[in-house]
Structure formats: structure tokens, C-alpha cells
Design a protein around this motif. Structure first.
Motif, PDB file in Angstrom:
ATOM      1  N   SER A  71       0.841  -1.207   0.000  1.00 13.50           N
ATOM      2  CA  SER A  71       0.000   0.000   0.000  1.00 13.50           C
ATOM      3  C   SER A  71       0.870   1.247   0.000  1.00 13.50           C
ATOM      4  CB  SER A  71      -0.902  -0.002   1.246  1.00 13.50           C
ATOM      5  OG  SER A  71      -1.573   1.242   1.397  1.00 13.50           O
ATOM      6  N   GLN A  72       0.333   2.325  -0.570  1.00 12.99           N
ATOM      7  CA  GLN A  72       0.983   3.636  -0.524  1.00 12.99           C
ATOM      8  C   GLN A  72       0.241   4.568   0.425  1.00 12.99           C
ATOM      9  OE1 GLN A  72       3.956   4.307  -1.923  1.00 12.99           O
ATOM     10  NE2 GLN A  72       3.890   2.123  -2.390  1.00 12.99           N
ATOM     11  N   LEU A  73      -0.467   4.007   1.403  1.00 13.13           N
ATOM     12  CA  LEU A  73      -1.162   4.800   2.406  1.00 13.13           C
ATOM     13  C   LEU A  73      -0.182   5.757   3.076  1.00 13.13           C
ATOM     14  CD1 LEU A  73      -3.798   5.142   4.208  1.00 13.13           C
ATOM     15  CD2 LEU A  73      -2.672   3.540   5.787  1.00 13.13           C
ATOM     16  N   PRO A  74      -0.512   7.053   3.163  1.00 15.73           N
ATOM     17  CA  PRO A  74       0.370   7.984   3.873  1.00 15.73           C
ATOM     18  C   PRO A  74       0.604   7.544   5.311  1.00 15.73           C
ATOM     19  CG  PRO A  74      -1.251   9.190   2.594  1.00 15.73           C
ATOM     20  CD  PRO A  74      -1.659   7.746   2.544  1.00 15.73           C
ATOM     21  N   VAL A  75       1.854   7.673   5.769  1.00  9.70           N
ATOM     22  CA  VAL A  75       2.227   7.244   7.118  1.00  9.70           C
ATOM     23  C   VAL A  75       2.992   8.358   7.821  1.00  9.70           C
ATOM     24  CG1 VAL A  75       3.613   5.638   8.484  1.00  9.70           C
ATOM     25  CG2 VAL A  75       2.303   4.793   6.523  1.00  9.70           C
ATOM     26  N   LEU A  76       2.545   8.686   9.030  1.00 12.46           N
ATOM     27  CA  LEU A  76       3.253   9.621   9.903  1.00 12.46           C
ATOM     28  C   LEU A  76       3.848   8.804  11.042  1.00 12.46           C
ATOM     29  CD1 LEU A  76       3.903  12.552  10.809  1.00 12.46           C
ATOM     30  CD2 LEU A  76       1.715  12.539  12.021  1.00 12.46           C
ATOM     31  N   MET A  77       5.172   8.826  11.183  1.00 14.35           N
ATOM     32  CA  MET A  77       5.852   8.043  12.207  1.00 14.35           C
ATOM     33  C   MET A  77       5.957   8.825  13.511  1.00 14.35           C
ATOM     34  SD  MET A  77       6.747   5.091  10.848  1.00 14.35           S
ATOM     35  CE  MET A  77       7.995   4.488  11.984  1.00 14.35           C
ATOM     36  N   LEU A  78       5.829   8.114  14.631  1.00 17.58           N
ATOM     37  CA  LEU A  78       6.097   8.665  15.953  1.00 17.58           C
ATOM     38  C   LEU A  78       7.441   8.114  16.422  1.00 17.58           C
ATOM     39  CD1 LEU A  78       2.603   8.270  17.690  1.00 17.58           C
ATOM     40  CD2 LEU A  78       3.580  10.326  16.662  1.00 17.58           C
ATOM     41  N   THR A  79       8.416   8.985  16.630  1.00 16.16           N
ATOM     42  CA  THR A  79       9.761   8.552  16.992  1.00 16.16           C
ATOM     43  C   THR A  79      10.177   9.174  18.322  1.00 16.16           C
ATOM     44  OG1 THR A  79      10.900  10.391  15.890  1.00 16.16           O
ATOM     45  CG2 THR A  79      10.377   8.463  14.547  1.00 16.16           C
ATOM     46  N   ALA A  80      11.167   8.546  18.966  1.00 13.59           N
ATOM     47  CA  ALA A  80      11.697   9.094  20.205  1.00 13.59           C
ATOM     48  C   ALA A  80      12.400  10.414  19.923  1.00 13.59           C
ATOM     49  CB  ALA A  80      12.666   8.112  20.843  1.00 13.59           C
ATOM     50  N   LYS A  81      12.258  11.351  20.830  1.00  9.75           N
ATOM     51  CA  LYS A  81      12.861  12.660  20.643  1.00  9.75           C
ATOM     52  C   LYS A  81      14.371  12.539  20.505  1.00  9.75           C
ATOM     53  CE  LYS A  81      12.871  17.347  22.524  1.00  9.75           C
ATOM     54  NZ  LYS A  81      12.381  18.238  23.608  1.00  9.75           N
ATOM     55  N   GLY A  82      14.914  13.135  19.451  1.00 10.47           N
ATOM     56  CA  GLY A  82      16.353  13.138  19.239  1.00 10.47           C
ATOM     57  C   GLY A  82      16.897  11.896  18.571  1.00 10.47           C
ATOM     58  N   ASP A  83      16.036  10.929  18.232  1.00 13.62           N
ATOM     59  CA  ASP A  83      16.519   9.693  17.611  1.00 13.62           C
ATOM     60  C   ASP A  83      16.557   9.863  16.092  1.00 13.62           C
ATOM     61  OD1 ASP A  83      17.197   7.134  16.891  1.00 13.62           O
ATOM     62  OD2 ASP A  83      15.942   6.188  18.410  1.00 13.62           O
ATOM     63  N   ASP A  84      17.626  10.446  15.593  1.00 16.85           N
ATOM     64  CA  ASP A  84      17.748  10.720  14.166  1.00 16.85           C
ATOM     65  C   ASP A  84      17.794   9.442  13.341  1.00 16.85           C
ATOM     66  OD1 ASP A  84      17.750  13.422  14.653  1.00 16.85           O
ATOM     67  OD2 ASP A  84      19.934  13.580  14.724  1.00 16.85           O
ATOM     68  N   ALA A  85      18.376   8.383  13.897  1.00 14.79           N
ATOM     69  CA  ALA A  85      18.490   7.132  13.143  1.00 14.79           C
ATOM     70  C   ALA A  85      17.117   6.580  12.791  1.00 14.79           C
ATOM     71  CB  ALA A  85      19.284   6.104  13.949  1.00 14.79           C
ATOM     72  N   ASP A  86      16.185   6.599  13.754  1.00 16.10           N
ATOM     73  CA  ASP A  86      14.829   6.118  13.483  1.00 16.10           C
ATOM     74  C   ASP A  86      14.123   7.005  12.467  1.00 16.10           C
ATOM     75  OD1 ASP A  86      14.799   3.851  15.019  1.00 16.10           O
ATOM     76  OD2 ASP A  86      13.829   4.773  16.748  1.00 16.10           O
ATOM     77  N   ARG A  87      14.326   8.302  12.576  1.00 13.77           N
ATOM     78  CA  ARG A  87      13.675   9.219  11.635  1.00 13.77           C
ATOM     79  C   ARG A  87      14.127   8.946  10.212  1.00 13.77           C
ATOM     80  NH1 ARG A  87      14.658  14.898  14.902  1.00 13.77           N
ATOM     81  NH2 ARG A  87      13.536  14.342  16.809  1.00 13.77           N
ATOM     82  N   ILE A  88      15.434   8.841  10.030  1.00 21.33           N
ATOM     83  CA  ILE A  88      15.975   8.644   8.684  1.00 21.33           C
ATOM     84  C   ILE A  88      15.559   7.285   8.134  1.00 21.33           C
ATOM     85  CG2 ILE A  88      18.110   8.381   7.365  1.00 21.33           C
ATOM     86  CD1 ILE A  88      19.343  10.471   9.265  1.00 21.33           C
ATOM     87  N   LEU A  89      15.642   6.237   8.970  1.00 20.76           N
ATOM     88  CA  LEU A  89      15.233   4.912   8.516  1.00 20.76           C
ATOM     89  C   LEU A  89      13.764   4.901   8.135  1.00 20.76           C
ATOM     90  CD1 LEU A  89      15.790   1.948   8.001  1.00 20.76           C
ATOM     91  CD2 LEU A  89      15.386   1.506  10.438  1.00 20.76           C
ATOM     92  N   GLY A  90      12.931   5.550   8.944  1.00 20.94           N
ATOM     93  CA  GLY A  90      11.509   5.598   8.616  1.00 20.94           C
ATOM     94  C   GLY A  90      11.246   6.274   7.287  1.00 20.94           C
ATOM     95  N   LEU A  91      11.927   7.379   7.022  1.00 21.30           N
ATOM     96  CA  LEU A  91      11.771   8.070   5.743  1.00 21.30           C
ATOM     97  C   LEU A  91      12.259   7.198   4.593  1.00 21.30           C
ATOM     98  CD1 LEU A  91      12.959  11.639   6.798  1.00 21.30           C
ATOM     99  CD2 LEU A  91      10.605  10.923   6.342  1.00 21.30           C
ATOM    100  N   GLU A  92      13.377   6.508   4.811  1.00 16.03           N
ATOM    101  CA  GLU A  92      13.917   5.641   3.769  1.00 16.03           C
ATOM    102  C   GLU A  92      12.981   4.478   3.462  1.00 16.03           C
ATOM    103  OE1 GLU A  92      18.715   6.315   4.410  1.00 16.03           O
ATOM    104  OE2 GLU A  92      17.723   4.628   5.403  1.00 16.03           O
ATOM    105  N   LEU A  93      12.244   4.024   4.458  1.00 10.76           N
ATOM    106  CA  LEU A  93      11.307   2.918   4.255  1.00 10.76           C
ATOM    107  C   LEU A  93       9.982   3.380   3.666  1.00 10.76           C
ATOM    108  CD1 LEU A  93      11.873   0.805   7.513  1.00 10.76           C
ATOM    109  CD2 LEU A  93      12.610   0.263   5.185  1.00 10.76           C
ATOM    110  N   GLY A  94       9.797   4.695   3.562  1.00 16.59           N
ATOM    111  CA  GLY A  94       8.595   5.195   2.900  1.00 16.59           C
ATOM    112  C   GLY A  94       7.637   5.977   3.762  1.00 16.59           C
TER     113      GLY A  94
END
Length: 227
Positions: A71-94
Motif C-alpha cells: 500500500s501507498q497509504l500515507p504514514v506519519l511516524m512517531l519517533t523518540a525525541k532526538g533519535d535521528d536514526a529512526d527518523r531517517i530509517l523511517g523516511l527511507e522505508l517510505g
């Protein structure tokens, strides 16, 4: 009334967010683990999913990874504050965007509305076909082809590409890309645009000389090359 799917194991937080979002005009459903969230998200009844990174049974990143295969359903991720690795990985995964926890319901609502605007506004009322080399785009239908083959893009990827297509052959600054496609100013150290551009390069084909059709212009921005 847009329907929002909340996927988070923090029951108390979810209830608070659900109550606020419903008061703000959304229809909201909630589940508390990734497996159930994935099953709900692929059903086609939701406009957007809000997905927590840390959950039982299936982590948020794995949920997102499996969702993007179906699916291409829009997704907004909730990440731990300051966790850049999770943010970048989430964006890379779509993922389309992220919000750091703890977040206010008002901020979450604003981000949801921004993503929904991105899926609806840029191509609204414009049924023209744009052709740039081997790339074809139909904004109103939110459809893209490369060499006649369909290309599956997230809502954010589509909007960034549309801005480049409408300015093909000209450099578009990251500031303009952020404002026109993400509907917010570019923040300091914000890598959203860069990560989404990297994903677009992998999804689109190459020019005759083997280069990517999206080129980086040092310290200026990005340009869609006319082949």
C-alpha cells in the motif's frame, strides 16, 4: 471526514490523541500492536496511519516495511525525541513524515492535515500530462510512469517529484521543495528532502548516460534533468 488509524501500544496516549483528533474533525480508529495495525492499514478505509516505532509483536519499522509492499497509504511516524536514526530509517522505508514523542495533540493534528493536503492539493484541478524525457506524470490522478511502466511513490515522494517536474531543467532549492511539497519551511539540519530524493532516485530510471534523472546542485538544491 478523513479517517485516521493510530497504531501505538501506549493506550493512555492513544486515547488522548484519539479524543483530540475526533474533536478536531477526524474519524479515528486505534490498535495497539504492529500486526493488527498492518492488517487494518491495508484495508483501504483510512486516509492516513500514525505509526509508533516501538511496539510489541511487530516493531513500527517492520510494520512500515511490510505496509509499503502492499500500500501507498500515507504514514506519519512517531519517533523518540532526538533519535535521528529512526527518523531517517523511517523516511527511507517510505514514511511521509515524523513527529517526535512526546508530542502535543495539536502538533500531531497539524502534521496529519499537512500530509493530507500534500496528497490532494498539488495536482488538484490539473488533468494535464507532464512528460520529461522517459518520465510521464498525471498530477490529478497522482500517477507516474517511467518508460511506460508504473512507478509506486509515497505521497511525499510524488509531491516532491511534481515540484521538480513543473520546474524541469531548473534548479529548485531545498527550501522551495520543503515549502511547496511538505508545506513547511526547511528547518535547520532537516534531512527529509534529501532522504526522499534518494528514494526517488532509486525508484526512477536513469538517463541514457547512466546518470540519475534527479541531480544535486551543490549548495543550491535539485534539478530534474531534461533528457
Amino acid at each position: 471526514m478523513a479517517k485516521v488509524l493510530l497504531i501505538d501500544d501506549d493506550v493512555e496516549l492513544v486515547e488522548m490523541l484519539k479524543e483530540y483528533l475526533e474533536q478536531d474533525g477526524f474519524e479515528v480508529a486505534a490498535v495497539h500492536n504492529g500486526a493488527d495495525g498492518l492488517a487494518q492499514a491495508v484495508g483501504g478505509e483510512f486516509a492516513i496511519a500514525v505509526l509508533d516505532v516501538m511496539m510489541p509483536r511487530m516493531q513500527g519499522m517492520e510494520t512500515l516495511r511490510q505496509l509499503r509492499t502492499r500500500s501507498q497509504l500515507p504514514v506519519l511516524m512517531l519517533t523518540a525525541k532526538g533519535d535521528d536514526a529512526d527518523r531517517i530509517l523511517g523516511l527511507e522505508l517510505g514514511a511521509d513524515d515524523y513527529v517526535s514523542k512526546p508530542c502535543t495533540p495539536r502538533e500531531l493534528s497539524a502534521r496529519i492535515r499537512a500530509i493530507l493536503r500534500r496528497t490532494q492539493q498539488l495536482g488538484s484541478g490539473d488533468s494535464n500530462q507532464f512528460v520529461v524525457g522517459r518520465l510521464a506524470m498525471w498530477p490529478e490522478q497522482r500517477r507516474v510512469q517511467w518508460d511506460g511502466n508504473a512507478v509506486a511513490l509515497t505521497s511525499t515522494e510524488f509531491n516532491l517529484l511534481e515540484v521538480l517536474v513543473r520546474h524541469a531543467g531548473h534548479t529548485v532549492s531545498k527550501q522551495d521543495l520543503s515549502e511547496k511539497a511538505l508545506f513547511r519551511p526547511l528547518a535547520r539540519f532537516d534531512r527529509n528532502v534529501d532522504v526522499h530524493m534518494s528514494s526517488l532516485r532509486h525508484k526512477l530510471g536513469t538517463l541514457a548516460d547512466g546518470r540519475s534523472c534527479i541531480q544535486t546542485v551543490h549548495r543550491q538544491g535539485y534539478v530534474l534533468v531534461k533528457d
